[in-house]
Design a protein around this motif. Structure first.
Motif, PDB file in Angstrom:
ATOM      1  N   HIS A  76      24.744 -37.481  24.536  1.00  0.00           N
ATOM      2  CA  HIS A  76      24.935 -36.306  25.385  1.00  0.00           C
ATOM      3  C   HIS A  76      25.757 -36.687  26.614  1.00  0.00           C
ATOM      4  CE1 HIS A  76      24.107 -32.798  27.857  1.00  0.00           C
ATOM      5  NE2 HIS A  76      23.625 -32.204  26.783  1.00  0.00           N
ATOM      6  N   PRO A  77      26.766 -35.868  26.983  1.00  0.00           N
ATOM      7  CA  PRO A  77      27.640 -36.220  28.102  1.00  0.00           C
ATOM      8  C   PRO A  77      26.933 -36.413  29.441  1.00  0.00           C
ATOM      9  CG  PRO A  77      28.587 -34.435  26.808  1.00  0.00           C
ATOM     10  CD  PRO A  77      27.199 -34.639  26.300  1.00  0.00           C
ATOM     11  N   LEU A  78      25.768 -35.794  29.626  1.00  0.00           N
ATOM     12  CA  LEU A  78      25.058 -35.899  30.899  1.00  0.00           C
ATOM     13  C   LEU A  78      23.949 -36.938  30.863  1.00  0.00           C
ATOM     14  CD1 LEU A  78      24.735 -32.113  31.827  1.00  0.00           C
ATOM     15  CD2 LEU A  78      26.438 -33.770  32.601  1.00  0.00           C
ATOM     16  N   CYS A  79      23.833 -37.647  29.761  1.00  0.00           N
ATOM     17  CA  CYS A  79      22.757 -38.624  29.588  1.00  0.00           C
ATOM     18  C   CYS A  79      23.343 -40.033  29.616  1.00  0.00           C
ATOM     19  CB  CYS A  79      22.030 -38.367  28.275  1.00  0.00           C
ATOM     20  SG  CYS A  79      20.633 -39.464  27.954  1.00  0.00           S
ATOM     21  N   ASP A  80      22.547 -40.993  30.061  1.00  0.00           N
ATOM     22  CA  ASP A  80      22.986 -42.391  30.118  1.00  0.00           C
ATOM     23  C   ASP A  80      22.524 -43.194  28.917  1.00  0.00           C
ATOM     24  OD1 ASP A  80      24.382 -42.699  32.799  1.00  0.00           O
ATOM     25  OD2 ASP A  80      22.515 -41.742  33.414  1.00  0.00           O
ATOM     26  N   GLY A  81      22.137 -42.501  27.858  1.00  0.00           N
ATOM     27  CA  GLY A  81      21.808 -43.200  26.628  1.00  0.00           C
ATOM     28  C   GLY A  81      20.326 -43.458  26.465  1.00  0.00           C
ATOM     29  N   PRO A  82      19.976 -44.277  25.475  1.00  0.00           N
ATOM     30  CA  PRO A  82      18.570 -44.557  25.210  1.00  0.00           C
ATOM     31  C   PRO A  82      17.948 -45.404  26.316  1.00  0.00           C
ATOM     32  CG  PRO A  82      19.971 -45.961  23.875  1.00  0.00           C
ATOM     33  CD  PRO A  82      20.881 -44.983  24.557  1.00  0.00           C
ATOM     34  N   LEU A  83      16.664 -45.263  26.473  1.00  0.00           N
ATOM     35  CA  LEU A  83      15.943 -46.044  27.480  1.00  0.00           C
ATOM     36  C   LEU A  83      15.984 -47.526  27.118  1.00  0.00           C
ATOM     37  CD1 LEU A  83      14.032 -46.109  29.977  1.00  0.00           C
ATOM     38  CD2 LEU A  83      12.124 -45.957  28.332  1.00  0.00           C
ATOM     39  N   PRO A  84      16.507 -48.390  28.007  1.00  0.00           N
ATOM     40  CA  PRO A  84      16.511 -49.826  27.720  1.00  0.00           C
ATOM     41  C   PRO A  84      15.092 -50.355  27.550  1.00  0.00           C
ATOM     42  CG  PRO A  84      17.983 -49.308  29.542  1.00  0.00           C
ATOM     43  CD  PRO A  84      17.191 -48.067  29.264  1.00  0.00           C
ATOM     44  N   GLN A  85      14.942 -51.310  26.666  1.00  0.00           N
ATOM     45  CA  GLN A  85      13.619 -51.862  26.397  1.00  0.00           C
ATOM     46  C   GLN A  85      13.139 -52.779  27.509  1.00  0.00           C
ATOM     47  OE1 GLN A  85      13.709 -53.699  22.525  1.00  0.00           O
ATOM     48  NE2 GLN A  85      13.936 -51.763  21.439  1.00  0.00           N
ATOM     49  N   LYS A  86      14.074 -53.403  28.211  1.00  0.00           N
ATOM     50  CA  LYS A  86      13.690 -54.332  29.269  1.00  0.00           C
ATOM     51  C   LYS A  86      13.819 -53.677  30.642  1.00  0.00           C
ATOM     52  CE  LYS A  86      15.129 -58.446  26.696  1.00  0.00           C
ATOM     53  NZ  LYS A  86      15.976 -59.669  26.707  1.00  0.00           N
TER      54      LYS A  86
END
Length: 259
Positions: A76-86
């Motif tokens: 999504h253009p307004l999202c920074d992607g999946p939540l990092p695991q660390k």
């Protein structure tokens, strides 16, 4: 490295998230003074777009990193992607965005629409101003980033983008689609596009063409230019005078080519 303050927006609390996260059910419930450093979204698909638009419309959260727990929402253009695991990666992302935002425009908060859009792209060097297919609008495509930063003011996104490009703010990227707009209502609902007859490629453009009288070769004008002279790329004849050495083919003065 200080761990950032994170808020989770979800319909129901998640047992898998850290206990120190601020949890709420909507953007309206997020703390404002001070705002959290990052937001995580875990909402249904029909609410995801709405939640992101509301988040970016809030002055305190325009540029705050927003991650998702749903893999289908990663692009999504307004999202920074999946939540990092660390947690360290979350902290580094927050620090990088905050640092670049502080350096933007000598530290002055972006106020105008163009400043906000450019600031977003500046804080996220790998981001692009991407369209999203939207059948509810006449143009068939919309730009969520422009809509979110316009503060509910009506903006002709296509005209705005054309103006920004002419002023050198943006440059064209990868071709996604071609549309034709009605000259009366600007609708693209009845659309047709030109394709390459050989490979069906969509990314084609029109450019001037020339016709060599010596060998009959027809090609794009740029193919005849070499070292400041005009030479036929097929027979290497120097072309000096239009009408005697070469011409522009009647009805074919422009050729379609792959961009």
């Amino acid at each position: 490295m200080q761990y950032p303050r994170v808020a989770l927006i979800a319909r129901k609390g998640s047992a898998d998230t850290p206990s120190d996260w601020f949890q709420c059910q909507s953007v309206a419930e997020l703390p404002v003074d001070p705002a959290v450093d990052a937001v995580v979204l875990d909402v249904d698909a029909d609410l995801f777009d709405q939640a992101l638009l509301a988040l970016r419309a809030e002055d305190a959260y325009r540029f705050v990193p927003a991650f998702t727990l749903r893999s289908q929402d990663n692009d999504h253009p307004l999202c920074d992607g999946p939540l990092p695991q660390k947690p360290e990666i979350i902290a580094k992302t927050c620090e990088a965005i905050a640092s670049r935002l502080a350096a933007f425009n000598l530290g002055r908060r972006p106020e105008r629409l163009e400043e906000r859009v450019v600031a977003w792209l500046w804080t996220r060097p790998h981001a692009s101003l991407l369209p999203v297919r939207n059948t509810t609008v006449a143009h068939m495509y919309s730009y969520p980033l422009i809509s979110a930063f316009a503060n509910d003011q009506p903006v002709n996104e296509m005209a705005w983008l054309r103006l920004m490009s002419e002023q050198g703010w943006f440059a064209a990227g990868e071709l996604i689609d071609r549309i034709r707009l009605c000259s009366k209502c600007n609708s693209a609902r009845l659309n047709y596009v030109d394709l390459c007859p050989e490979c069906n490629a969509l990314d084609i453009a029109r450019e001037p063409a020339l016709h060599c009288f010596t060998c009959g070769h027809v090609a794009a004008q740029e193919n005849f230019l070499k070292d400041g002279m005009m030479l036929c790329p097929n027979c290497l004849t120097r072309l000096r005078h239009i009408g005697s050495d070469y011409d522009r083919p009647p009805g074919k003065s422009e050729l379609s080519r792959l961009s």
